[in-house]
Write a protein that holds these residues in place. Structure first.
Motif, mmCIF file in Angstrom:
data_model
loop_
_atom_site.group_PDB
_atom_site.id
_atom_site.type_symbol
_atom_site.label_atom_id
_atom_site.label_comp_id
_atom_site.label_asym_id
_atom_site.label_seq_id
_atom_site.Cartn_x
_atom_site.Cartn_y
_atom_site.Cartn_z
ATOM 1 N N VAL A 284 0.847 -1.202 0.000
ATOM 2 C CA VAL A 284 0.000 0.000 0.000
ATOM 3 C C VAL A 284 0.879 1.248 0.000
ATOM 4 O O VAL A 284 0.642 2.196 -0.757
ATOM 5 N N ALA A 285 1.917 1.244 0.820
ATOM 6 C CA ALA A 285 2.846 2.383 0.852
ATOM 7 C C ALA A 285 3.559 2.540 -0.489
ATOM 8 O O ALA A 285 3.801 3.668 -0.953
ATOM 9 N N MET A 286 3.888 1.435 -1.129
ATOM 10 C CA MET A 286 4.545 1.498 -2.435
ATOM 11 C C MET A 286 3.595 2.060 -3.485
ATOM 12 O O MET A 286 3.991 2.867 -4.338
ATOM 13 N N ALA A 287 2.330 1.662 -3.439
ATOM 14 C CA ALA A 287 1.344 2.217 -4.371
ATOM 15 C C ALA A 287 1.233 3.721 -4.200
ATOM 16 O O ALA A 287 1.113 4.475 -5.171
ATOM 17 N N LEU A 299 -3.599 -6.904 -10.246
ATOM 18 C CA LEU A 299 -4.301 -6.952 -8.966
ATOM 19 C C LEU A 299 -4.576 -8.399 -8.597
ATOM 20 O O LEU A 299 -5.567 -8.996 -9.000
ATOM 21 N N ARG A 300 -3.641 -8.974 -7.880
ATOM 22 C CA ARG A 300 -3.803 -10.304 -7.280
ATOM 23 C C ARG A 300 -3.179 -10.245 -5.896
ATOM 24 O O ARG A 300 -2.505 -9.276 -5.551
ATOM 25 N N ASN A 301 -3.384 -11.278 -5.116
ATOM 26 C CA ASN A 301 -2.914 -11.271 -3.737
ATOM 27 C C ASN A 301 -2.357 -12.640 -3.377
ATOM 28 O O ASN A 301 -2.668 -13.643 -4.058
ATOM 29 N N VAL A 302 -1.540 -12.693 -2.338
ATOM 30 C CA VAL A 302 -1.005 -13.966 -1.868
ATOM 31 C C VAL A 302 -1.052 -14.008 -0.346
ATOM 32 O O VAL A 302 -1.033 -12.976 0.330
ATOM 33 N N GLY A 303 -1.109 -15.223 0.166
ATOM 34 C CA GLY A 303 -0.960 -15.455 1.595
ATOM 35 C C GLY A 303 0.399 -16.092 1.846
ATOM 36 O O GLY A 303 0.750 -17.098 1.210
ATOM 37 N N ARG A 304 1.169 -15.500 2.762
ATOM 38 C CA ARG A 304 2.540 -15.958 3.023
ATOM 39 C C ARG A 304 2.594 -16.922 4.211
ATOM 40 O O ARG A 304 1.785 -16.826 5.138
ATOM 41 N N ASP A 305 3.587 -17.814 4.176
ATOM 42 C CA ASP A 305 3.913 -18.677 5.310
ATOM 43 C C ASP A 305 5.244 -18.207 5.909
ATOM 44 O O ASP A 305 6.054 -17.584 5.214
ATOM 45 N N GLU A 312 -1.309 -18.233 -3.979
ATOM 46 C CA GLU A 312 -2.208 -17.245 -4.575
ATOM 47 C C GLU A 312 -3.544 -17.315 -3.842
ATOM 48 O O GLU A 312 -4.200 -18.361 -3.808
ATOM 49 N N SER A 313 -3.938 -16.208 -3.251
ATOM 50 C CA SER A 313 -5.193 -16.159 -2.499
ATOM 51 C C SER A 313 -6.309 -15.640 -3.399
ATOM 52 O O SER A 313 -6.086 -15.306 -4.569
ATOM 53 N N ASP A 314 -7.525 -15.563 -2.860
ATOM 54 C CA ASP A 314 -8.572 -14.820 -3.549
ATOM 55 C C ASP A 314 -8.131 -13.370 -3.673
ATOM 56 O O ASP A 314 -7.320 -12.871 -2.885
ATOM 57 N N HIS A 315 -8.675 -12.669 -4.647
ATOM 58 C CA HIS A 315 -8.170 -11.337 -4.977
ATOM 59 C C HIS A 315 -8.314 -10.339 -3.823
ATOM 60 O O HIS A 315 -7.460 -9.460 -3.654
ATOM 61 N N LEU A 316 -9.349 -10.461 -3.036
ATOM 62 C CA LEU A 316 -9.572 -9.509 -1.954
ATOM 63 C C LEU A 316 -9.115 -10.046 -0.604
ATOM 64 O O LEU A 316 -9.391 -9.443 0.424
ATOM 65 N N GLU A 317 -8.415 -11.165 -0.610
ATOM 66 C CA GLU A 317 -7.850 -11.707 0.619
ATOM 67 C C GLU A 317 -6.326 -11.638 0.532
ATOM 68 O O GLU A 317 -5.790 -10.890 -0.262
ATOM 69 N N GLY A 318 -5.624 -12.378 1.356
ATOM 70 C CA GLY A 318 -4.172 -12.353 1.313
ATOM 71 C C GLY A 318 -3.589 -11.311 2.245
ATOM 72 O O GLY A 318 -4.282 -10.707 3.063
ATOM 73 N N THR A 320 -1.976 -8.372 1.634
ATOM 74 C CA THR A 320 -2.035 -6.939 1.318
ATOM 75 C C THR A 320 -3.494 -6.499 1.260
ATOM 76 O O THR A 320 -4.347 -7.217 0.729
ATOM 77 N N ASP A 321 -3.761 -5.327 1.799
ATOM 78 C CA ASP A 321 -5.099 -4.742 1.786
ATOM 79 C C ASP A 321 -5.393 -4.240 0.372
ATOM 80 O O ASP A 321 -5.013 -3.134 0.001
ATOM 81 N N MET A 322 -6.063 -5.071 -0.411
ATOM 82 C CA MET A 322 -6.311 -4.742 -1.813
ATOM 83 C C MET A 322 -7.199 -3.516 -1.959
ATOM 84 O O MET A 322 -7.044 -2.727 -2.903
ATOM 85 N N VAL A 323 -8.131 -3.335 -1.052
ATOM 86 C CA VAL A 323 -9.022 -2.173 -1.124
ATOM 87 C C VAL A 323 -8.199 -0.881 -1.059
ATOM 88 O O VAL A 323 -8.404 0.059 -1.832
#
Length: 404
Positions: A284-287, A299-305, A312-318, A320-323
């Motif tokens: 978000v700060a980079m954007a 616009l995609r998102n990931v969940g990290r371990d 690869e997560s659902d687009h609005l999950e993961g 990073t705050d996609m909103v």
């Protein structure tokens, strides 16, 4: 934002007609059959462009003109390949293609270890498993000095994991990793991969960065001359694999890239998923920081371990705050519009998507099934519509409450 859809050409199992039903207006595509450094001629570009136009779309982004290995190494016939790249760029500009996405990743353009990982909801996702990757790199590929790149704990875990793999499972893992190499998995052998990696053994991150900057100094003036915005794609994932150098992985990397040639034609592809897979990246700060130079958004998102794996997560999950990312991009669009720019819209696409419903039985390009991306685009469209309304409210003076 300009809602776009990636199309791999006539052989893509997801057609332009499917993209139209998904509600896209722009197409992100390239001459995918030419990946060996040859010039993309005006006739070849026009033939491809006409298919996009005839289907009722604009060619919103070219993704990507491949950057030949000799350019990254600055060895061999690198001069000829840079000249060819510049000619292809000029020809795209003459054809009216406004944005060109490219990357400077050595050997592999992207890397995953599982292309059909079962999610909790039952869909199939792309996944990078660090332990699987270390097992392949160290004990299957047997890259020289590979063990020195990993912790003792990770090496031990990889050795245990390897013991659970039979030969078909190992071949599938190799197939998945090789899928990120230009040309696809059918054109590379294990020995060939080792040889390509070894070409970069003596190249440091700083040397690789300087090769990128030298490349930028040549291509950005051409882009500016022909009205094209360049948009470099982050490393995917944004950390070293196979001991290879990485130079487009962090905010500091991006600052150096944009400062190298301080021109609007020298821009960024904000790939939320790629950047998110590194935990010290605040996307978000980079954007917000790089907004004025963002020319394209994945616009995609990931969940990290914790061990460096990600899915690869659902687009609005993961993670990073996609909103918030979308709001930052739409604020930048308004700034461009208010400045009188005719190119205020930032092209986006729902990058990747889970394999869902009956797509599970179809042959699809990894990450690019139809239904998963359609779902993602619909969710992102809802966020954009809401963000648009919220931004409108912020710009409107609030009426005083009525006096009883």
């Amino acid at each position: 934002m300009l809602q776009s859809w990636r199309w791999f050409g006539p052989s893509d199992p997801v057609s332009l007609g499917d993209a139209r039903q998904a509600g896209a207006h722009g197409i992100v595509t390239a001459l995918h059959h030419i990946y060996d450094g040859r010039v993309w001629t005006p006739d070849e570009i026009e033939a491809h462009h006409s298919q996009v136009r005839d289907a009722g779309f604009v060619w919103s982004v070219c993704e990507s003109i491949p950057v030949h290995t000799s350019i990254k190494l600055r060895q061999g016939p690198w001069r000829r390949y840079i000249d060819a790249w510049k000619d292809s760029l000029a020809n795209l500009g003459k054809a009216g293609v406004p944005v060109v996405c490219y990357n400077f990743m050595p050997v592999v353009d992207w890397t995953r270890t599982n292309l059909r990982y079962r999610t909790k909801a039952g869909g199939l996702a792309l996944r990078f498993d660090m332990v699987d990757f270390v097992a392949y790199d160290t004990f299957v590929l047997k890259r020289k000095d590979a063990e020195a790149d990993y912790s003792d704990e990770l090496i031990q875990e990889a050795r245990k994991r390897l013991a659970t793999f039979d030969e078909p499972a190992l071949l599938e893992l190799e197939h998945n990793i090789i899928a990120g190499l230009p040309g696809g998995e059918d054109t590379h052998t294990r020995e060939g991969i080792r040889e390509r990696i070894a070409q970069f053994d003596d190249l440091s991150d700083d040397q690789m960065r300087e090769h990128l900057h030298e490349f930028q100094r040549e291509i950005v003036p051409v882009a500016a001359e022909y009205g094209v915005k360049l948009a470099i794609h982050p490393d995917d994932p944004p950390f070293s694999l196979f001991g290879l150098p990485r130079v487009v992985s962090t905010a500091e990397d991006i600052r150096k890239i944009l400062a190298c040639v301080d021109d609007d034609a020298n821009g960024l592809t904000l790939c939320v998923g790629s950047l998110t897979s590194r935990p010290d990246n605040d996307v978000v700060a980079m954007a917000r920081e790089f907004a004025s130079r963002i020319q394209f958004a994945h616009l995609r998102n990931v969940g990290r371990d914790p061990d460096g794996s990600f899915m690869e997560s659902d687009h609005l999950e993961g993670d990073t705050d996609m909103v918030s990312v979308v709001i930052e991009l739409m604020k930048e669009e308004r700034r461009r519009r208010d400045a009188g720019r005719t190119d205020s819209l930032i092209p986006m696409r729902p990058d990747h998507g889970h394999v869902l419903v009956d797509d599970a039985g179809k042959k699809v390009n990894p990450g690019y099934s139809c239904i998963g991306r359609l779902k993602g685009l619909a969710e992102l469209r809802g966020i954009m519509a809401t963000a648009d309304a919220l931004l409108d409210l912020r710009l409107q003076p609030l009426s005083p409450p009525a006096v009883a």
